[in-house]
Design a protein around this motif. Structure first.
Motif, PDB file in Angstrom:
ATOM      1  N   LEU A  39       0.896  -1.157   0.000  1.00 55.47           N
ATOM      2  CA  LEU A  39       0.000   0.000   0.000  1.00 55.47           C
ATOM      3  C   LEU A  39       0.930   1.201   0.000  1.00 55.47           C
ATOM      4  CD1 LEU A  39      -2.867   1.164   0.166  1.00 55.47           C
ATOM      5  CD2 LEU A  39      -2.605   1.183   2.661  1.00 55.47           C
ATOM      6  N   ALA A  40       0.806   2.065  -1.001  1.00 62.39           N
ATOM      7  CA  ALA A  40       1.769   3.152  -1.185  1.00 62.39           C
ATOM      8  C   ALA A  40       1.076   4.503  -1.239  1.00 62.39           C
ATOM      9  CB  ALA A  40       2.558   2.934  -2.483  1.00 62.39           C
ATOM     10  N   PHE A  41       1.699   5.487  -0.610  1.00 63.65           N
ATOM     11  CA  PHE A  41       1.298   6.880  -0.776  1.00 63.65           C
ATOM     12  C   PHE A  41       2.546   7.647  -1.164  1.00 63.65           C
ATOM     13  CE2 PHE A  41       0.253  11.209   0.092  1.00 63.65           C
ATOM     14  CZ  PHE A  41      -1.102  11.301  -0.182  1.00 63.65           C
ATOM     15  N   SER A  42       2.503   8.361  -2.305  1.00 61.33           N
ATOM     16  CA  SER A  42       3.716   9.010  -2.798  1.00 61.33           C
ATOM     17  C   SER A  42       3.384  10.287  -3.563  1.00 61.33           C
ATOM     18  CB  SER A  42       4.473   8.055  -3.730  1.00 61.33           C
ATOM     19  OG  SER A  42       3.843   7.998  -5.005  1.00 61.33           O
ATOM     20  N   ASP A  43       4.450  11.043  -3.839  1.00 61.68           N
ATOM     21  CA  ASP A  43       4.346  12.200  -4.735  1.00 61.68           C
ATOM     22  C   ASP A  43       5.140  11.922  -6.007  1.00 61.68           C
ATOM     23  OD1 ASP A  43       6.959  12.358  -3.857  1.00 61.68           O
ATOM     24  OD2 ASP A  43       6.727  14.264  -2.815  1.00 61.68           O
ATOM     25  N   PHE A  44       5.178  10.654  -6.439  1.00 59.55           N
ATOM     26  CA  PHE A  44       5.996  10.214  -7.561  1.00 59.55           C
ATOM     27  C   PHE A  44       5.518  10.774  -8.898  1.00 59.55           C
ATOM     28  CE2 PHE A  44       8.410   6.135  -6.175  1.00 59.55           C
ATOM     29  CZ  PHE A  44       8.951   6.830  -5.113  1.00 59.55           C
ATOM     30  N   THR A  45       6.430  10.745  -9.866  1.00 57.56           N
ATOM     31  CA  THR A  45       6.112  11.195 -11.220  1.00 57.56           C
ATOM     32  C   THR A  45       4.981  10.372 -11.815  1.00 57.56           C
ATOM     33  OG1 THR A  45       8.468  11.714 -11.490  1.00 57.56           O
ATOM     34  CG2 THR A  45       7.102  11.705 -13.488  1.00 57.56           C
ATOM     35  N   VAL A  46       5.059   9.050 -11.640  1.00 55.36           N
ATOM     36  CA  VAL A  46       4.025   8.136 -12.130  1.00 55.36           C
ATOM     37  C   VAL A  46       3.374   7.471 -10.927  1.00 55.36           C
ATOM     38  CG1 VAL A  46       3.520   6.075 -13.502  1.00 55.36           C
ATOM     39  CG2 VAL A  46       5.263   7.700 -14.271  1.00 55.36           C
ATOM     40  N   GLY A  47       2.083   7.726 -10.721  1.00 54.57           N
ATOM     41  CA  GLY A  47       1.360   7.058  -9.649  1.00 54.57           C
ATOM     42  C   GLY A  47       1.349   7.803  -8.334  1.00 54.57           C
ATOM     43  N   ASP A  48       1.332   9.154  -8.376  1.00 50.69           N
ATOM     44  CA  ASP A  48       1.265   9.890  -7.119  1.00 50.69           C
ATOM     45  C   ASP A  48      -0.093   9.673  -6.465  1.00 50.69           C
ATOM     46  OD1 ASP A  48       0.034  11.348  -9.189  1.00 50.69           O
ATOM     47  OD2 ASP A  48       0.062  13.149  -7.958  1.00 50.69           O
ATOM     48  N   ASP A  63      12.066  14.260 -15.724  1.00 50.88           N
ATOM     49  CA  ASP A  63      10.835  14.311 -14.933  1.00 50.88           C
ATOM     50  C   ASP A  63       9.628  14.433 -15.861  1.00 50.88           C
ATOM     51  OD1 ASP A  63       9.146  14.357 -12.815  1.00 50.88           O
ATOM     52  OD2 ASP A  63       9.537  16.426 -12.252  1.00 50.88           O
ATOM     53  N   ASP A  64       9.386  13.352 -16.604  1.00 51.25           N
ATOM     54  CA  ASP A  64       8.336  13.308 -17.610  1.00 51.25           C
ATOM     55  C   ASP A  64       7.603  11.985 -17.469  1.00 51.25           C
ATOM     56  OD1 ASP A  64       7.955  12.050 -20.631  1.00 51.25           O
ATOM     57  OD2 ASP A  64       7.216  14.106 -20.438  1.00 51.25           O
ATOM     58  N   PHE A  65       6.283  12.010 -17.532  1.00 52.77           N
ATOM     59  CA  PHE A  65       5.480  10.819 -17.264  1.00 52.77           C
ATOM     60  C   PHE A  65       5.843   9.677 -18.214  1.00 52.77           C
ATOM     61  CE2 PHE A  65       1.900   7.998 -17.614  1.00 52.77           C
ATOM     62  CZ  PHE A  65       1.379   7.922 -16.335  1.00 52.77           C
ATOM     63  N   ASP A  66       5.838   9.927 -19.511  1.00 46.90           N
ATOM     64  CA  ASP A  66       6.065   8.863 -20.489  1.00 46.90           C
ATOM     65  C   ASP A  66       7.473   8.281 -20.378  1.00 46.90           C
ATOM     66  OD1 ASP A  66       3.492   9.110 -21.451  1.00 46.90           O
ATOM     67  OD2 ASP A  66       4.060  10.513 -23.047  1.00 46.90           O
ATOM     68  N   ALA A  67       8.478   9.175 -20.258  1.00 49.73           N
ATOM     69  CA  ALA A  67       9.859   8.702 -20.162  1.00 49.73           C
ATOM     70  C   ALA A  67      10.075   7.891 -18.890  1.00 49.73           C
ATOM     71  CB  ALA A  67      10.820   9.887 -20.204  1.00 49.73           C
ATOM     72  N   THR A  68       9.467   8.345 -17.796  1.00 50.72           N
ATOM     73  CA  THR A  68       9.610   7.644 -16.525  1.00 50.72           C
ATOM     74  C   THR A  68       8.929   6.276 -16.584  1.00 50.72           C
ATOM     75  OG1 THR A  68       9.633   9.760 -15.374  1.00 50.72           O
ATOM     76  CG2 THR A  68       9.241   7.811 -14.040  1.00 50.72           C
ATOM     77  N   ILE A  83       4.610   2.157  -9.239  1.00 46.33           N
ATOM     78  CA  ILE A  83       4.769   3.602  -9.253  1.00 46.33           C
ATOM     79  C   ILE A  83       6.224   3.874  -9.609  1.00 46.33           C
ATOM     80  CG2 ILE A  83       2.908   4.113  -7.629  1.00 46.33           C
ATOM     81  CD1 ILE A  83       4.984   4.361  -5.414  1.00 46.33           C
ATOM     82  N   ALA A  84       6.485   5.051 -10.156  1.00 44.67           N
ATOM     83  CA  ALA A  84       7.852   5.337 -10.600  1.00 44.67           C
ATOM     84  C   ALA A  84       8.180   6.810 -10.412  1.00 44.67           C
ATOM     85  CB  ALA A  84       8.026   4.940 -12.061  1.00 44.67           C
ATOM     86  N   GLN A  85       9.443   7.059 -10.063  1.00 45.36           N
ATOM     87  CA  GLN A  85       9.932   8.414  -9.866  1.00 45.36           C
ATOM     88  C   GLN A  85      11.144   8.652 -10.744  1.00 45.36           C
ATOM     89  OE1 GLN A  85       8.962  11.150  -8.241  1.00 45.36           O
ATOM     90  NE2 GLN A  85      10.816  12.224  -8.921  1.00 45.36           N
ATOM     91  N   ALA A  86      11.128   9.747 -11.479  1.00 47.80           N
ATOM     92  CA  ALA A  86      12.291  10.149 -12.272  1.00 47.80           C
ATOM     93  C   ALA A  86      13.342  10.764 -11.356  1.00 47.80           C
ATOM     94  CB  ALA A  86      11.875  11.154 -13.341  1.00 47.80           C
ATOM     95  N   ALA A  87      14.595  10.428 -11.618  1.00 50.35           N
ATOM     96  CA  ALA A  87      15.685  10.991 -10.825  1.00 50.35           C
ATOM     97  C   ALA A  87      16.900  11.152 -11.722  1.00 50.35           C
ATOM     98  CB  ALA A  87      16.012  10.078  -9.643  1.00 50.35           C
ATOM     99  N   ASP A  88      17.746  12.140 -11.408  1.00 51.11           N
ATOM    100  CA  ASP A  88      18.947  12.338 -12.217  1.00 51.11           C
ATOM    101  C   ASP A  88      20.114  11.520 -11.700  1.00 51.11           C
ATOM    102  OD1 ASP A  88      19.501  13.664  -9.914  1.00 51.11           O
ATOM    103  OD2 ASP A  88      19.784  15.633 -10.812  1.00 51.11           O
TER     104      ASP A  88
END
Length: 373
Positions: A39-48, A63-68, A83-88
């Motif tokens: 069970l996840a709660f996040s502010d991620f790029t995909v699935g916040d 930090d782009d939905f499709d690329a992430t 869920i997924a988060q973009a990071a450098d």
């Protein structure tokens, strides 16, 4: 104090937190995977927001939905929820505290550079307008938590991060680039005893929420301290001067502005600069300047009711200035301090009351020192 277990992970590899949760690391990202779901709660790029997912991904993408999403699916999990988060970047470390596991992801553009043999300064090739320091977290709690509890914990972590970082009193230009792009996900277990994953009808663990809150706050505080240590980031007197807009060159010019009967040559400027830097490496000079900095900040923010810079009888700024000049060059410098304090040459004039006196003391001491030699 809670006990800490550090888990070290190879750059490319795989390990398990417990019997269910796997950590998979590849060159394009990290996957925290649980076949029994989170069970996840996040502010991620995909699935916040809140969701039930099998995989939590930190991927190297813009930090782009499709690329992430595309990077996340490269873990061959397109059939699984995620869920997924973009990071450098995804340098990270993992701390475990009982039923609490915290992944801290580090992204940093700041390095410490030698300024002199005794002084360092924090700098960035990107410049401070574009540089970033991001300390992000994925927090896993080995309990069956309700969505409401998960949201409360997300807020607790956000608040304690802000509080701890504020208490560090970092230089202003560092505060401005800190956690501008950080991310946070809070994970807990899902009840898999039924035929489907239904959080609306699930049963949740009973526990002392206040005790868990204290555990999380302590863990986040320790983890943030660890993050700065692992990044090798510390801040010194030159960093705090930069934060105030006080440059060594400006101090040199102010110091030599009142010099008379002597030609101001490049050699003299170099001597003045060397003496200022030598003085700024003196632990007692540093302590006196920091005292003025902190007092000035408290007065500017009206943190102490009785401390009013316009009040009659405030002369502690003069005391600090005299102490700085005396520390550098003795009694002769304290006499010259009055001259610089009254004239307030160059940058000294534009500084607030406490600072203009300590830096008048600094340059008075340095001028006295170079002409005494």
């Amino acid at each position: 104090m809670i006990n800490i277990l550090y888990v070290i992970i190879n750059r490319f590899g795989y390990h398990m937190i417990n019997n269910n949760i796997n950590i998979i690391k590849k060159d394009y990202g990290i996957c925290i995977s649980n076949p029994n779901h989170f069970l996840a709660f996040s502010d991620f790029t995909v699935g916040d927001g809140i969701d039930i997912v099998e995989n939590v991904n930190i991927v190297n993408a813009k930090d782009d939905f499709d690329a992430t999403a595309k990077r996340a699916e490269a873990f061959n999990q397109s059939q699984g929820s995620y869920i997924a988060q973009a990071a450098d970047g995804f340098d990270y470390f993992e701390n475990s505290y009982g039923n609490l596991t915290i992944f801290t992801f580090l992204s940093n553009d700041i390095v410490l550079q030698d300024f002199t043999d005794q002084l360092k300064v924090a700098n960035s090739q990107k410049g401070f307008a574009d540089a970033r320091i991001n300390l992000s977290h994925v927090v896993y709690i080995d309990k069956l938590l309700s969505p409401r509890d998960l949201l409360k914990i997300f807020k607790i972590i956000t608040n304690i991060k802000a509080k701890v970082l504020a208490n560090m009193a970092l230089p202003f230009h560092i505060q401005n680039i800190l956690n501008a792009d950080d991310f946070l996900a809070v994970l807990s277990n899902v009840d898999v005893s039924g035929e489907s994953l239904d959080i609306n009808n699930a049963e949740f663990d009973e526990f002392d929420f206040e005790e868990l809150k204290i555990q999380i706050e302590e863990a986040i505080e320790i983890t943030l301290e660890d993050a700065f240590e692992k990044l090798g980031l510390t801040f010194g007197i030159l960093d705090y001067l930069v934060a105030e807009g006080i440059l060594i060159g400006d101090l040199v010019e102010a110091g030599l502005e009142l010099v008379s009967d002597v030609e101001v040559t490049d050699e003299l400027k170099s001597k003045m600069e060397a003496q200022i830097l030598k003085s700024l490496a003196d632990i007692n000079v540093i302590a006196l300047i920091v005292a003025a900095l902190r007092t000035e900040q408290d007065m500017a923010a009206n943190r102490i009711r009785e401390l009013d810079v316009n009040a009659q009888g405030l002369y502690s700024d003069d005391v600090l200035g005299l102490a700085v000049s005396n520390q550098i060059a003795g009694t002769k410098a304290t006499l010259k301090f009055k001259e610089y304090d009254e004239a307030k040459p160059g940058i000294i004039y534009g500084l607030p009351p406490m600072l203009n006196d300590v830096f008048a003391g600094l340059i008075a001491g340095c001028v006295s020192k170079i002409f005494e030699e």
